[in-house]
Design a protein around this motif. Structure first.
Motif, mmCIF file in Angstrom:
data_model
loop_
_atom_site.group_PDB
_atom_site.id
_atom_site.type_symbol
_atom_site.label_atom_id
_atom_site.label_comp_id
_atom_site.label_asym_id
_atom_site.label_seq_id
_atom_site.Cartn_x
_atom_site.Cartn_y
_atom_site.Cartn_z
ATOM 1 N N ASP A 2 0.809 -1.213 0.000
ATOM 2 C CA ASP A 2 0.000 0.000 0.000
ATOM 3 C C ASP A 2 0.844 1.265 0.000
ATOM 4 O O ASP A 2 0.306 2.375 -0.062
ATOM 5 C CB ASP A 2 -0.921 0.019 1.231
ATOM 6 C CG ASP A 2 -1.906 -1.142 1.233
ATOM 7 O OD1 ASP A 2 -2.337 -1.550 0.132
ATOM 8 O OD2 ASP A 2 -2.234 -1.640 2.331
ATOM 9 N N LEU A 3 2.157 1.105 0.067
ATOM 10 C CA LEU A 3 3.070 2.246 0.136
ATOM 11 C C LEU A 3 4.021 2.330 -1.053
ATOM 12 O O LEU A 3 4.524 3.410 -1.367
ATOM 13 C CB LEU A 3 3.917 2.173 1.416
ATOM 14 C CG LEU A 3 3.174 2.091 2.755
ATOM 15 C CD1 LEU A 3 4.172 1.891 3.881
ATOM 16 C CD2 LEU A 3 2.350 3.349 2.995
ATOM 17 N N THR A 4 4.265 1.196 -1.708
ATOM 18 C CA THR A 4 5.331 1.151 -2.706
ATOM 19 C C THR A 4 4.887 1.695 -4.058
ATOM 20 O O THR A 4 3.699 1.727 -4.388
ATOM 21 C CB THR A 4 5.858 -0.283 -2.871
ATOM 22 O OG1 THR A 4 4.746 -1.168 -3.100
ATOM 23 C CG2 THR A 4 6.605 -0.721 -1.638
ATOM 24 N N TRP A 5 5.914 2.083 -4.837
ATOM 25 C CA TRP A 5 5.717 2.651 -6.176
ATOM 26 C C TRP A 5 5.910 1.563 -7.219
ATOM 27 O O TRP A 5 6.820 0.735 -7.127
ATOM 28 C CB TRP A 5 6.728 3.771 -6.411
ATOM 29 C CG TRP A 5 6.592 4.473 -7.744
ATOM 30 C CD1 TRP A 5 5.945 5.650 -7.981
ATOM 31 C CD2 TRP A 5 7.138 4.054 -9.013
ATOM 32 N NE1 TRP A 5 6.030 5.991 -9.317
ATOM 33 C CE2 TRP A 5 6.758 5.021 -9.973
ATOM 34 C CE3 TRP A 5 7.888 2.958 -9.418
ATOM 35 C CZ2 TRP A 5 7.121 4.926 -11.312
ATOM 36 C CZ3 TRP A 5 8.246 2.854 -10.759
ATOM 37 C CH2 TRP A 5 7.862 3.832 -11.689
ATOM 38 N N SER A 6 5.071 1.574 -8.249
ATOM 39 C CA SER A 6 5.214 0.706 -9.420
ATOM 40 C C SER A 6 4.448 1.348 -10.568
ATOM 41 O O SER A 6 3.663 2.287 -10.353
ATOM 42 C CB SER A 6 4.655 -0.697 -9.127
ATOM 43 O OG SER A 6 3.232 -0.663 -9.065
ATOM 44 N N PRO A 7 4.621 0.870 -11.805
ATOM 45 C CA PRO A 7 3.817 1.419 -12.905
ATOM 46 C C PRO A 7 2.315 1.267 -12.677
ATOM 47 O O PRO A 7 1.531 2.118 -13.124
ATOM 48 C CB PRO A 7 4.286 0.601 -14.114
ATOM 49 C CG PRO A 7 5.695 0.242 -13.793
ATOM 50 C CD PRO A 7 5.669 -0.032 -12.316
ATOM 51 N N GLU A 8 1.917 0.207 -12.001
ATOM 52 C CA GLU A 8 0.498 -0.021 -11.749
ATOM 53 C C GLU A 8 -0.021 0.853 -10.605
ATOM 54 O O GLU A 8 -1.194 1.243 -10.603
ATOM 55 C CB GLU A 8 0.255 -1.497 -11.429
ATOM 56 C CG GLU A 8 0.488 -2.443 -12.602
ATOM 57 C CD GLU A 8 1.954 -2.600 -12.970
ATOM 58 O OE1 GLU A 8 2.255 -2.826 -14.163
ATOM 59 O OE2 GLU A 8 2.824 -2.484 -12.065
#
Length: 619
Positions: free
Chosen positions: A273-279
């Motif tokens: 719920d905290l991490t960054w990704s393209p999605e």
């Protein structure tokens, strides 16, 4: 109110270090060509009225290169030396009382000038910079506030020798006219020029490195100067208005390394719920304040900047590319970052957002900006909208000690500039043995590629590094291959079996080994990072003669184009070996007609159809 950097409008030239007050100095400047290289001896930087002598005899629209139509000139040269000139008033860039009364500084900033720049104000040399893709700045406070004159003269000399192939130049042609895969040059000022008013003790650079496993973020902080007395730096991290961390550190030096604990990352079940990704391109807003003692036992804010970062990890393992510790299949496209009317400069800031949206709309989750260090505002939109980026630089074409010095120095500046962008997940300092054509047989060239990869890891160990994209790898974290086979059957034969790894030392494709002797297998994933390149020109032959266009194979019509794309991409999707791909290429570029879109960004097939082919899905 602090600036919320993650929700800016995309116009700020330095999107990860934002202050509210800045002044754009782009627009109409005067220009002079100096083909005879007489400007230095002729004192063109002095205050004499050079306009009356016919030196600065034309207007140019900055930041568009003079070779482009958007500049108002459109002269493709070659012109090895350019001189720029414009008036500059203190009142136009700063509150004079604030500067004089509060000790603030006026800083003149150049985002990029190709290739070597010298800058004068009122005939006084401010300094010089070498490297056509990286920023530099000068403090101009004393000159702007000296005397009673309210108009000052800013002069820039830019030297970009088209014949010098030890100079990092990427796809810019060394010949007078573009040929094969080489394009028109982009010389001189080609990214924004701007002014900023900052306090005497001000934040100059922030380097954010997420450490998800340690539930922390490491921060490298650089001030403009050593504080005369210790100051406190206060850091606040927020995600969509929710406080993640607060941190304070006492600073005595110009450069400080500190670690900000992020307790929310301790819950491994909630990290997603905290991490960054393209999605899920979640950006953490950062507010950084410099605080000084107020003399009464309290503190006063000396400087405040807005920034942002993404909580994510990038790496390799188990023959896969890893994003946030999990295998992630990379669907990338080769992007030249070139526009027909403005060359390597985007037509406007909004075009950079549209480019990212277009790439994502086609079904790609990554982009390899080819032989170019892209505008930071493009990286901002990749951060915000969610697009992986391979950070690459322009290469030289010849090998020499001078070529090594030039590329190494510029590359370190590139990594320094872009190290905090979560979108960048791989560094690519070299491509297809450009500038190291004899790397397979010359120990010096071999040592150079090994050293460049190691040096990159030394300054940023948080991302994979590719020592030489395409072939002749020496010390890469990914084995990347360029293969322009014109049928899916050939690709299926080459990449359809795990046995492909045993053949990477053979002479293929392009007659070169993929791995050079001594390259150590550490479980690197294999990626096909250039393939396709199908030429197709929807316009009639009388408008675009086939003999004037170029591609690796050719399609006769739209259906043939679609069939060729499906044939190639289906073979790639079916490979049990490949951890990802990069299709060549996004748009037609000058004589290269091998784009999925034409040079005006119009798709050659319906977007929906292209997306199905690229993703391998029929939904």
């Amino acid at each position: 109110m602090p600036v919320r950097a993650s929700r800016q409008d995309g116009t700020h030239p330095r999107p990860q270090l934002v202050r509210e007050g800045w002044t754009d100095l782009c627009g109409t400047w005067q220009l002079a060509y100096d083909d005879a290289r007489e400007g230095l001896d002729g004192r063109w930087a002095a205050l004499a009225d050079l306009a009356d002598r016919g030196v600065f005899d034309r207007d140019v629209t900055v930041p568009f290169p003079p070779e482009s139509e958007a500049s108002g000139i459109g002269d493709n040269g070659p012109h090895p030396v350019l001189w720029y000139r414009r008036a500059l008033r203190l009142a136009d860039v700063a509150d004079a009382d604030a500067v004089r009364g509060h000790g603030h500084r006026v800083v003149l900033r150049f985002a990029a000038v190709d290739y070597r720049a010298q800058v004068w104000l009122d005939g006084t040399l401010l300094g010089s910079h070498e490297g056509g893709q990286t920023p530099f700045s000068f403090e101009v406070t004393d000159l702007l506030t000296a005397g009673d004159a309210d108009e000052h003269v800013l002069v820039v000399r830019a030297e970009d020798d088209p014949r010098d192939v030890t100079q990092p130049r990427g796809k810019q042609d060394w010949l007078d006219e573009p040929h094969v895969i080489w394009y028109s040059r982009t010389s001189g000022i080609w990214q924004p020029v701007w002014c900023e008013v900052v306090p005497a003790v001000a934040v100059e650079h922030l380097a954010w490195t997420p450490d998800v496993a340690a539930s922390a973020v490491h921060l490298g902080l650089t001030l403009r100067e050593v504080p005369s007395r210790p100051v406190t730096v206060a850091v606040r991290l927020e995600l969509e208005g929710t406080l993640l961390a607060e941190h304070r550190v006492r600073v005595h030096e110009q450069r400080t390394q500190t670690t900000v604990a992020v307790p929310a990352l301790l819950n491994g079940q909630a990290r997603q719920d905290l991490t960054w990704s393209p999605e899920t391109p979640r950006l953490v807003d950062a507010t950084v304040q410099v605080l000084a003692d107020d003399g009464d036992g309290g503190e006063r804010v000396v400087d405040e900047v807005g920034s942002y970062l993404g909580l994510r990890t990038a790496g390799v393992g188990g023959r896969a590319f890893l994003l946030n510790g999990l295998p992630y299949y990379v669907r990338s496209v080769l992007e030249q970052g070139y526009w027909p009317d403005s060359h390597l400069t985007a037509p406007d800031a909004g075009a950079l957002r549209r480019e990212v949206e277009l790439i994502k709309g086609l079904g790609f989750n990554a982009v390899r900006v080819h032989q170019k260090v892209e505008d930071p505002r493009f990286l901002y939109w990749a951060d915000r909208l969610g697009l992986l980026v391979w950070g690459e630089t322009a290469n030289a074409f010849a090998f020499s000690p001078e070529a090594v010095r030039r590329l190494t120095a510029e590359w370190l500046e590139v990594v320094h500039r872009d190290v905090s962008h979560p979108c960048i997940v791989t560094w690519v300092p070299m491509n297809e043995s450009w500038g190291v054509h004899d790397v397979a047989t010359d120990p010096a060239q071999h040592a150079y590629t090994v050293a460049l990869a190691a040096l990159t890891r030394a300054v940023d160990p948080s991302r994979p590094v590719v020592s030489n994209d395409g072939w002749e790898h020496t010390d890469s974290d990914l084995w990347t291959v360029h293969d322009y086979a014109d049928t899916g059957a050939v690709l299926a034969q080459r990449y359809g079996s795990p046995e492909v790894r045993a053949t990477l030392e053979d002479f293929w494709p392009a007659g070169r080994r993929v791995l050079l002797p001594g390259a150590v297998d550490r479980g690197q994933p294999v990626m096909l990072t250039e393939f396709g390149g199908v030429r197709y020109t929807p316009r009639p032959p009388e408008e675009v003669p086939v003999e004037r266009t170029w591609g690796y194979s050719s399609a006769e019509d739209a259906e043939d184009f679609a069939a060729r794309l499906e044939d190639l991409l289906s073979a790639v999707h079916a490979s049990p070996v490949l951890a990802g791909f990069c299709y060549t290429q996004l748009t037609d570029t000058m004589q290269e007609a091998n784009g999925l879109l034409d040079e005006q960004r119009q798709p050659k097939l319906p977007i929906e159809r292209l997306r199905r082919i690229i993703t391998g899905r029929q939904d």
